[in-house]
Motif scaffolding. Structure first.
Motif, PDB file in Angstrom:
ATOM      1  N   ASP A 142     -18.545  10.037   0.218  1.00  0.00           N
ATOM      2  CA  ASP A 142     -17.643   9.474   0.244  1.00  0.00           C
ATOM      3  C   ASP A 142     -17.783   9.910   1.806  1.00  0.00           C
ATOM      4  OD1 ASP A 142     -16.808   9.260  -1.791  1.00  0.00           O
ATOM      5  OD2 ASP A 142     -16.628  10.794  -2.278  1.00  0.00           O
ATOM      6  N   SER A 335      -5.343   3.543  -8.536  1.00  0.00           N
ATOM      7  CA  SER A 335      -6.488   4.160  -8.362  1.00  0.00           C
ATOM      8  C   SER A 335      -6.768   5.457  -7.720  1.00  0.00           C
ATOM      9  CB  SER A 335      -7.412   3.555  -7.614  1.00  0.00           C
ATOM     10  OG  SER A 335      -6.650   3.417  -5.716  1.00  0.00           O
ATOM     11  N   GLU A 336      -8.003   5.815  -7.631  1.00  0.00           N
ATOM     12  CA  GLU A 336      -7.649   7.119  -7.134  1.00  0.00           C
ATOM     13  C   GLU A 336      -7.551   7.969  -6.089  1.00  0.00           C
ATOM     14  OE1 GLU A 336     -12.443   7.097  -5.479  1.00  0.00           O
ATOM     15  OE2 GLU A 336     -12.097   8.932  -7.047  1.00  0.00           O
ATOM     16  N   THR A 337      -7.800   6.289  -5.328  1.00  0.00           N
ATOM     17  CA  THR A 337      -6.823   6.433  -3.302  1.00  0.00           C
ATOM     18  C   THR A 337      -5.019   5.580  -3.354  1.00  0.00           C
ATOM     19  OG1 THR A 337      -7.391   4.055  -3.126  1.00  0.00           O
ATOM     20  CG2 THR A 337      -9.087   5.989  -2.612  1.00  0.00           C
ATOM     21  N   ARG A 339      -1.490   6.226  -2.988  1.00  0.00           N
ATOM     22  CA  ARG A 339      -0.868   6.634  -2.925  1.00  0.00           C
ATOM     23  C   ARG A 339       1.041   6.546  -3.605  1.00  0.00           C
ATOM     24  NH1 ARG A 339      -1.642   6.658   3.025  1.00  0.00           N
ATOM     25  NH2 ARG A 339      -4.229   5.595   3.237  1.00  0.00           N
ATOM     26  N   ASP A 348      -1.320   0.758  -2.652  1.00  0.00           N
ATOM     27  CA  ASP A 348      -2.824   1.427  -2.150  1.00  0.00           C
ATOM     28  C   ASP A 348      -2.697  -0.018  -0.949  1.00  0.00           C
ATOM     29  OD1 ASP A 348      -5.090   3.159  -2.495  1.00  0.00           O
ATOM     30  OD2 ASP A 348      -5.512   1.668  -4.491  1.00  0.00           O
ATOM     31  N   LYS A 377     -11.310   7.101   4.902  1.00  0.00           N
ATOM     32  CA  LYS A 377     -11.565   7.560   3.927  1.00  0.00           C
ATOM     33  C   LYS A 377     -11.619   8.926   4.292  1.00  0.00           C
ATOM     34  CE  LYS A 377     -14.856   7.161   0.081  1.00  0.00           C
ATOM     35  NZ  LYS A 377     -14.329   6.180  -1.784  1.00  0.00           N
ATOM     36  N   PRO A 380     -11.510  13.268  -1.462  1.00  0.00           N
ATOM     37  CA  PRO A 380     -10.933  13.817  -2.380  1.00  0.00           C
ATOM     38  C   PRO A 380     -10.783  14.901  -2.595  1.00  0.00           C
ATOM     39  CG  PRO A 380     -13.085  12.060  -4.161  1.00  0.00           C
ATOM     40  CD  PRO A 380     -12.818  12.216  -2.413  1.00  0.00           C
ATOM     41  N   VAL A 383      -8.679  15.839  -0.261  1.00  0.00           N
ATOM     42  CA  VAL A 383      -7.313  15.298   0.043  1.00  0.00           C
ATOM     43  C   VAL A 383      -5.562  16.693  -0.849  1.00  0.00           C
ATOM     44  CG1 VAL A 383      -5.936  13.381  -1.447  1.00  0.00           C
ATOM     45  CG2 VAL A 383      -7.728  12.473   0.070  1.00  0.00           C
ATOM     46  N   GLY A 396      -4.813  10.405   3.169  1.00  0.00           N
ATOM     47  CA  GLY A 396      -5.394   9.783   1.965  1.00  0.00           C
ATOM     48  C   GLY A 396      -5.982   8.571   2.172  1.00  0.00           C
ATOM     49  N   SER A 397      -7.757   7.404   1.212  1.00  0.00           N
ATOM     50  CA  SER A 397      -7.839   7.620   1.248  1.00  0.00           C
ATOM     51  C   SER A 397      -7.459   5.358   1.641  1.00  0.00           C
ATOM     52  CB  SER A 397      -9.197   7.169   0.265  1.00  0.00           C
ATOM     53  OG  SER A 397      -9.882   8.331   0.707  1.00  0.00           O
ATOM     54  N   GLY A 399      -7.521   1.764   0.388  1.00  0.00           N
ATOM     55  CA  GLY A 399      -8.528   1.503  -1.090  1.00  0.00           C
ATOM     56  C   GLY A 399      -9.786   0.070  -0.990  1.00  0.00           C
TER      57      GLY A 399
END
Length: 553
Positions: A142, A335-337, A339, A348, A377, A380, A383, A396-397, A399
């Protein structure tokens, strides 16, 4: 050359002096203005560290002092070479120097412990293994930041490393360590100080590092002399609009250029070089900036304007940087990114490359996948920490996507399959190689180098593109918002380079190679092999250390 007096004098140098000397020498591969004249410093760049580590060992220095001396050299090396990152983001610039130097200490500390437990021979042999295993890890996690991968240090001298088509840039890392360790052995080997105790004339010991420098140079010269550009040709245009990202490019800037005017500039610069033979035009990263929702992108007025222009120039495809947003129906699909906003739901941000094969074909999108840590990026775990802090903007990151998208060839140029590479991604050898494995015949780099002002950063990034061309044996078309716009051939030679800091465009006939190199087919064999060897060495060192503790005093 290796008299006891010379050896003793070298060991008498203060550790801070050795640390500074090591940082200066290693910086030769990342000079402010890349030049092949300074690259040879890499072959002796690690000698001050090796001498310093030996000196501290002989003095019985405590672990804290060893770590501090090692860290001093590494943080100075990072500061001398990557200070310019702070132009784009001060916190990211500080982190790139301070934290990257801290991470670099890990393989050197592992070497110290291995040497202590397994002796000089295995200890020194473990050093390049640990370092290259670290470089391999640094390519994929990461907080990836492989700017100072040793093999990248030869970017200013691509004619020296034509064999990267077999080894990739980690082969250059092996080369650097091999020469440094053999030179250290030649200096300190007599009497068992180095990894191998060898008696005899010094000239024979110095033959090893000299040959280790000369042989790869000879092989590279043979490959470079015999290599010929492969594949049919296609005419490509690259555009440089020259919009200052701090005051002109983005809304809110003191001298903001309206987005309609920015698009007009891009179209006019494209037309300046357009001919009936033109098959592809490249616009730079975020050339189309105001966020475009992907599910309604075709209805956007500027997309319609682009399509109308393409309709006036049939047979021309367009690859452009663009900022897009993708929405998700619910939290489970996000996704994990992603918002969240009450009025938008889950969505994203993407740093995207958009491809128009012609005026009517559906737009194809690629989302930048190698993201700048700390800027694009955030790991996590961080974040969850910063999400409770008001930073004055989004947290945050950005996408990304997992696969390497290769855009389909236009009908009138069936061999033209372009790989969309966005800025920072061109640092990664195996990553770019995946495009060639996916049938790309041309590397298309879109970037915004102006974030780094007139600094070494954008010059070094240009040079890294030369290495990627050698590794894949693909031409590279480079479109920068500003910086360096132009073309690099399959031998890593810059064939055209427009002046930075002016609006301009450039045209060239590029070769479209369909063949794959050994490195493209098999990837980072050196890096993966080093990781396996590093684990085995660590296990053996731990077991040996544990067994010694079990022996009666």
């Amino acid at each position: 050359m290796t008299s006891p007096t010379a050896t003793t004098s070298l060991l008498r140098l203060r550790t801070p002096v050795l640390a500074v000397l090591g940082a200066l020498l290693l910086s030769g591969g990342w000079a402010p203005w890349p030049t092949a004249w300074l690259v040879p410093l890499l072959f002796v760049g690690w000698l001050p560290y090796l001498v310093m580590e030996r000196k501290l060992t002989l003095e019985g220095a405590r672990k804290g002092r060893v770590f501090a001396s090692t860290y001093l050299m590494l943080v100075l090396w990072n500061a001398l070479t990557t200070w310019w990152v702070s132009y784009a983001e001060l916190a990211a610039g500080i982190a790139a120097v301070v934290l990257n130097a801290l991470l670099m200490c890990l393989p050197l500390m592992a070497f110290r412990q291995t040497k202590k437990r397994l002796g000089n021979r295995w200890g020194y042999l473990s050093l390049p293994v640990y370092w290259i295993a670290f470089e391999q890890v640094h390519l994929h996690w990461d907080i990836t930041w492989p700017w100072l991968t040793l093999g990248n240090g030869f970017a200013a001298a691509p004619q020296w490393v034509q064999w990267y088509e077999y080894t990739g840039f980690l082969g250059g890392s092996v080369w650097v360590w091999a020469v440094n360790l053999l030179a250290f052995w030649a200096w300190f080997g007599r009497g068992g100080v180095g990894p191998w105790a060898v008696e005899g004339p010094a000239r024979f010991r110095w033959a090893a590092p000299v040959l280790t420098v000369a042989m790869p140079l000879f092989v590279s010269a043979l490959i470079g002399r015999s290599y010929e550009e492969k594949g049919p040709k296609a005419e490509v245009i690259v555009v440089q609009p020259n919009l200052d990202p701090y005051v002109e490019k983005f809304e809110g800037g003191a001298q903001f250029v309206p987005y309609d005017e920015q698009l007009t500039r891009l179209l006019k610069l494209s037309e300046q070089k357009l001919t009936p033979e033109t098959r592809l035009i490249l616009w730079p990263e975020t050339a189309l900036e105001e966020p475009y929702w992907e599910n309604t992108i075709e209805s956007h007025p500027k997309i319609r304007r682009v399509r109308a222009w393409l309709a006036q120039h049939p047979g021309v495809a367009l690859l452009t940087g663009i900022t897009t947003l993708g929405s998700y129906p619910n939290k489970e699909a996000a996704s994990e990114t992603a918002r969240y906003r009450d009025d938008l739901g889950y969505y994203d941000f993407f740093n995207t490359a958009a491809y128009f094969a012609n005026a009517t074909a559906p737009v194809a999108l690629y989302h930048k996948s190698r993201l700048v840590p700390g800027v694009e990026k955030i790991p996590p775990v961080l974040v969850s920490i910063v999400s409770h802090i008001d930073l004055g903007g989004t947290v945050g990151s950005v996408g990304s996507q997992a696969e390497r998208t290769v855009f389909a060839a236009p009908a009138n140029a069936p061999a033209l399959r372009v790989a969309p590479i966005i800025c920072y991604e061109s640092i990664y050898g195996d990553f770019v190689g995946e495009y060639a494995r996916n049938s790309a015949t041309l590397l298309g780099l879109v970037t915004n180098d102006a974030w780094w002002h007139d600094s070494p950063g954008y010059r070094q990034l240009l040079s890294y593109g030369q290495l990627r061309c050698i590794e894949t044996r693909r031409d590279l078309a480079r479109s920068a918002n500003t910086g360096f716009t132009g073309f690099i051939n399959q031998k890593g030679e810059i064939t055209q380079r427009e002046t930075a800091w002016i609006p301009t465009s450039s045209r060239a006939a590029v070769h479209l190679n369909t063949e794959t190199t050994f490195y493209v087919r098999f990837g980072e064999l050196i890096g993966r092999g080093a990781q396996i060897a590093a684990v085995l060495l660590l296990v053996v060192a731990v077991v040996v250390g544990w067994r010694r503790k079990q022996l009666p005093a």
